[in-house]
Design an enzyme around this catalytic site. Structure first.
Site, PDB file in Angstrom:
ATOM      1  N   HIS A   7      30.971  33.078  50.329  1.00 49.47           N
ATOM      2  CA  HIS A   7      29.811  32.386  49.777  1.00 49.47           C
ATOM      3  C   HIS A   7      28.684  33.348  49.391  1.00 49.47           C
ATOM      4  O   HIS A   7      27.781  32.966  48.657  1.00 49.47           O
ATOM      5  CB  HIS A   7      29.257  31.380  50.787  1.00 49.47           C
ATOM      6  N   GLU A  53      37.848  25.417  39.418  1.00 46.53           N
ATOM      7  CA  GLU A  53      36.972  26.250  38.594  1.00 46.53           C
ATOM      8  C   GLU A  53      37.652  26.690  37.306  1.00 46.53           C
ATOM      9  O   GLU A  53      37.032  26.674  36.236  1.00 46.53           O
ATOM     10  CB  GLU A  53      36.507  27.476  39.393  1.00 46.53           C
TER      11      GLU A  53
END
Length: 331
Positions: free
Chosen positions: A135, A66
């Site tokens: 998540h 990321e």
């Protein structure tokens, strides 16, 4: 606002796809980056078919890094491209936080306006979908405290497409939060082609004189459910979908709370240092003398989002909203 004449039924996630498709067709400088977004179409299939349609140079599968691909996108944006980055889940954005905080939000001021960073960071977020740890985080306040980035969060397909197009066209970075619980929960007939929803403007969903309910993302259906039950009890709710979390629509908030004098803010995020607290500051600064009761917050708790067996105890429910409304009505 430019609106096409034809409409088609879309879910929230397919409306996001359609918004990206519109801009990929219109603007050759728009491109998509992310993990598994090409051949696989993304973890939620939000980019399904786009690589086949626009090619591997426009829809780019990245390594699992990321910080790497967000940093690359910042460089692309500063040099004339308009990247749309997919983070698979908001909880996976933390490795890229430094790139966003140190570079993306500061480059315009650092260069005295010589460079801008027109990029979009897409991030599915929120609990209630029975996903594993990390998540389901709802940490939007980490980014609303970053001057230089806009933060948007649609709750329905129409707003999702319009905000996506507006975000891609914005000259500054935009964090585009996508509530996973709303991805495929409903369908709505929305315009084909190009239209925008203005960033920084909320929307009034219901009119009422008794209490203001403020929510965004997946909490909007929760609040709407509660408001319908409250109507049966004779309590009329003004319901606001913020749509943009930074900058807040302070005018809409003030207009509503000055009318009703009672407010309940509903979020699934942790209550401490949250967007709800920023809204409360707006109310205190603009409408304190209009208040008939202290503002109530209905939120998650100051804990990590629990494993899926306990999610329902963590998340706000219509029942919790109704309890808060009754409390401000009794004050």
């Amino acid at each position: 606002m430019k609106i096409a004449e034809k409409t088609k039924p879309l879910t929230l996630v397919s409306a996001i796809t359609d918004g990206m498709r519109v801009k990929l067709k219109e603007d050759d400088t728009v491109l998509l980056l992310g993990e598994d977004i090409g051949k696989n179409g993304g973890v939620f299939r939000a980019t399904d078919g786009l690589q086949e349609e626009f090619g591997e140079n426009r829809v780019i599968d990245t390594p699992l890094s990321e910080a790497g691909f967000v940093g690359a996108a910042i460089g692309m944006a500063a040099n004339g491209l308009k990247p749309v980055v997919e983070i698979q889940f908001l909880g996976f954005i933390y490795p890229a936080y430094e790139q966003i905080m140190t570079h993306a939000v500061r480059l315009r001021s650092r260069t005295l306006g010589h460079f801008t960073v027109p990029m979009v960071i897409r991030a599915p977020y929120g609990a209630g979908v029975r996903a594993p740890e990390i998540h389901c985080d709802s940490t939007e306040a980490l980014f609303t405290h970053m001057p230089g980035i806009k933060v948007v969060c649609p709750s329905n397909p129409y707003d999702a497409k319009g905000l996506m197009i507006a975000a891609i066209e914005d000259r500054d970075p935009v964090l585009f939060l996508e509530p996973m619980r709303c991805y495929r929960s409903t369908k709505e007939s929305i315009p084909e082609g190009h239209y925008t929803v203005e960033i920084g403007k909320g929307k009034k969903l219901r009119e009422g004189n008794d209490v203001t309910l403020i929510a965004w993302g997946a909490m909007v259906p929760v609040v709407m459910n509660a408001s319908k039950q409250l109507e049966e009890l004779g309590i009329q709710c003004d319901v606001i979908d913020l749509r943009t979390l930074y900058p807040l629509d302070e005018e809409l908030i003030a207009e509503s709370v000055q009318k009703t004098g009672r407010t309940v803010i509903v979020q699934e995020a942790h209550p401490t240092s949250s967007v709800a607290n920023d809204i409360l500051s707006v109310i205190n600064e603009t409408s304190f003398l209009y208040q008939k009761a202290p503002v109530e917050k209905v939120s998650g708790f100051d804990t990590p989002v629990p494993y899926f067996g306990y999610e329902d105890f963590y998340l706000p429910t219509p029942e919790r909203v109704i309890h808060a409304v009754k409390k401000v009505m009794r004050f």
